[in-house]
Scaffold this motif. Structure first.
Motif, mmCIF file in Angstrom:
data_model
loop_
_atom_site.group_PDB
_atom_site.id
_atom_site.type_symbol
_atom_site.label_atom_id
_atom_site.label_comp_id
_atom_site.label_asym_id
_atom_site.label_seq_id
_atom_site.Cartn_x
_atom_site.Cartn_y
_atom_site.Cartn_z
ATOM 1 N N ARG A 207 0.824 -1.212 0.000
ATOM 2 C CA ARG A 207 0.000 0.000 0.000
ATOM 3 C C ARG A 207 0.861 1.267 0.000
ATOM 4 N N ALA A 208 1.941 1.234 0.793
ATOM 5 C CA ALA A 208 2.808 2.408 0.874
ATOM 6 C C ALA A 208 3.488 2.671 -0.459
ATOM 7 N N ARG A 209 3.960 1.597 -1.116
ATOM 8 C CA ARG A 209 4.640 1.784 -2.401
ATOM 9 C C ARG A 209 3.653 2.231 -3.479
ATOM 10 N N THR A 210 2.436 1.706 -3.414
ATOM 11 C CA THR A 210 1.402 2.113 -4.364
ATOM 12 C C THR A 210 1.142 3.613 -4.274
ATOM 13 N N ALA A 211 1.036 4.093 -3.022
ATOM 14 C CA ALA A 211 0.792 5.522 -2.818
ATOM 15 C C ALA A 211 1.988 6.356 -3.253
ATOM 16 N N LYS A 212 3.200 5.876 -2.974
ATOM 17 C CA LYS A 212 4.402 6.633 -3.314
ATOM 18 C C LYS A 212 4.561 6.777 -4.824
ATOM 19 N N LEU A 213 4.176 5.744 -5.558
ATOM 20 C CA LEU A 213 4.291 5.778 -7.015
ATOM 21 C C LEU A 213 3.109 6.495 -7.668
ATOM 22 N N GLY A 214 2.135 6.899 -6.852
ATOM 23 C CA GLY A 214 0.978 7.592 -7.393
ATOM 24 C C GLY A 214 0.060 6.682 -8.185
ATOM 25 N N ARG A 216 -3.086 3.878 -8.617
ATOM 26 C CA ARG A 216 -4.433 3.740 -8.086
ATOM 27 C C ARG A 216 -4.846 2.281 -8.169
ATOM 28 N N ASN A 217 -5.220 1.764 -7.019
ATOM 29 C CA ASN A 217 -5.670 0.380 -6.956
ATOM 30 C C ASN A 217 -7.129 0.401 -6.503
ATOM 31 N N ASN A 218 -8.037 0.010 -7.378
ATOM 32 C CA ASN A 218 -9.451 0.063 -7.047
ATOM 33 C C ASN A 218 -9.823 -0.911 -5.931
ATOM 34 N N ARG A 219 -8.920 -1.839 -5.637
ATOM 35 C CA ARG A 219 -9.215 -2.812 -4.584
ATOM 36 C C ARG A 219 -8.562 -2.430 -3.267
ATOM 37 N N ILE A 220 -7.915 -1.247 -3.222
ATOM 38 C CA ILE A 220 -7.130 -0.884 -2.037
ATOM 39 C C ILE A 220 -7.975 -0.795 -0.788
ATOM 40 N N GLY A 221 -9.221 -0.459 -0.952
ATOM 41 C CA GLY A 221 -10.063 -0.356 0.222
ATOM 42 C C GLY A 221 -10.977 -1.536 0.405
ATOM 43 N N ASP A 222 -10.843 -2.541 -0.459
ATOM 44 C CA ASP A 222 -11.667 -3.722 -0.366
ATOM 45 C C ASP A 222 -11.257 -4.549 0.833
ATOM 46 N N PRO A 223 -12.138 -4.863 1.780
ATOM 47 C CA PRO A 223 -11.774 -5.635 2.950
ATOM 48 C C PRO A 223 -11.188 -6.981 2.596
ATOM 49 N N SER A 224 -11.642 -7.550 1.490
ATOM 50 C CA SER A 224 -11.107 -8.852 1.112
ATOM 51 C C SER A 224 -9.668 -8.752 0.634
#
Length: 226
Positions: A207-214, A216-224
């Motif tokens: 998650r941290a690397r995803t945010a740093k690279l800018g 977008r992951n549509n599943r980032i907030g998916d509880p699963s």
């Protein structure tokens, strides 16, 4: 990542070589220089004799300690694993030493004068002191190599409490190849936990690397997705 794993294995193999060959060799040479055997057996004879009494028992103790580590390592601290391994190997080492001494006495009869009579009180006391010193030395070298060089030969494997605990690359630096793979996996729609499993990293790290690279992951907030 493969290069890092290969380097790690190479480092451990190098430490193995130093521990099982270099350490007993140095200890044997010190014994030759400081001990009384050279005067009785000559330099070459004393070197051969002391090396025989150093190298093989050291490796026998290593085998016993490895067995202890594999069977009970999860429940015991490293120093205790080393201590039990040294004690377990004791009878086998004693038999080997008796065998070597028997052969050496045939070649150098004067060697008997350097040793107390077998099974005498002096002999038992000397054997107990020698065994005690050997155990202390073994424990000390095992712990020192582990703490200073990161040697993992006898270290207990970490207890697995969850998927993230098994990731060897947690906290490792990200390479261009890692970033490219991350982009590809995000683009495929995989959730963070699935990406973490595939890349052998923690979900938080993904998650941290995803945010740093800018990205977008549509599943980032998916509880699963973790």
């Amino acid at each position: 990542m493969e290069l890092a794993a290969h380097w790690r294995l190479s480092k451990q193999a190098s430490i193995d070589l130093v521990f099982f060959c270099g350490v007993p060799f140095v200890l044997a040479m010190l014994s030759v220089v400081l001990g009384p055997h050279a005067a009785t057996m000559g330099g070459a004879g004393a070197t051969l004799y002391v090396l025989a009494l150093a190298m093989v028992p050291w490796c026998l103790t290593g085998l016993a300690t490895q067995l202890v580590s594999k069977t009970a390592g999860r429940r015991l601290p490293l120093w205790l694993i080393a201590a039990i391994g040294a004690v377990v190997s004791g009878p086998f080492v004693s038999l080997y030493v008796h065998f070597v001494n028997s052969i050496a006495s045939e070649i150098w009869p004067a060697l008997d004068a350097l040793r107390p009579a077998t099974f005498s009180a002096e002999h038992l006391k000397s054997a107990a002191l020698s065994e005690g010193r050997a155990i202390v030395l073994w424990i000390a070298f095992v712990v020192i190599f582990h703490e200073t060089l990161g040697w993992e030969r006898f270290a207990a494997p970490a207890k697995e409490t969850g998927c993230e605990d098994r990731f060897q690359l947690s906290g490792a630096e990200w390479t261009a190849e890692d970033d490219a793979l991350l982009r590809s996996l995000i683009g495929s729609g995989k959730p963070p936990r699935a990406i973490a499993l595939e890349m052998k990293r923690t979900v938080g790290g993904i998650r941290a690397r995803t945010a740093k690279l800018g990205l977008r992951n549509n599943r980032i907030g998916d509880p699963s997705g973790g």
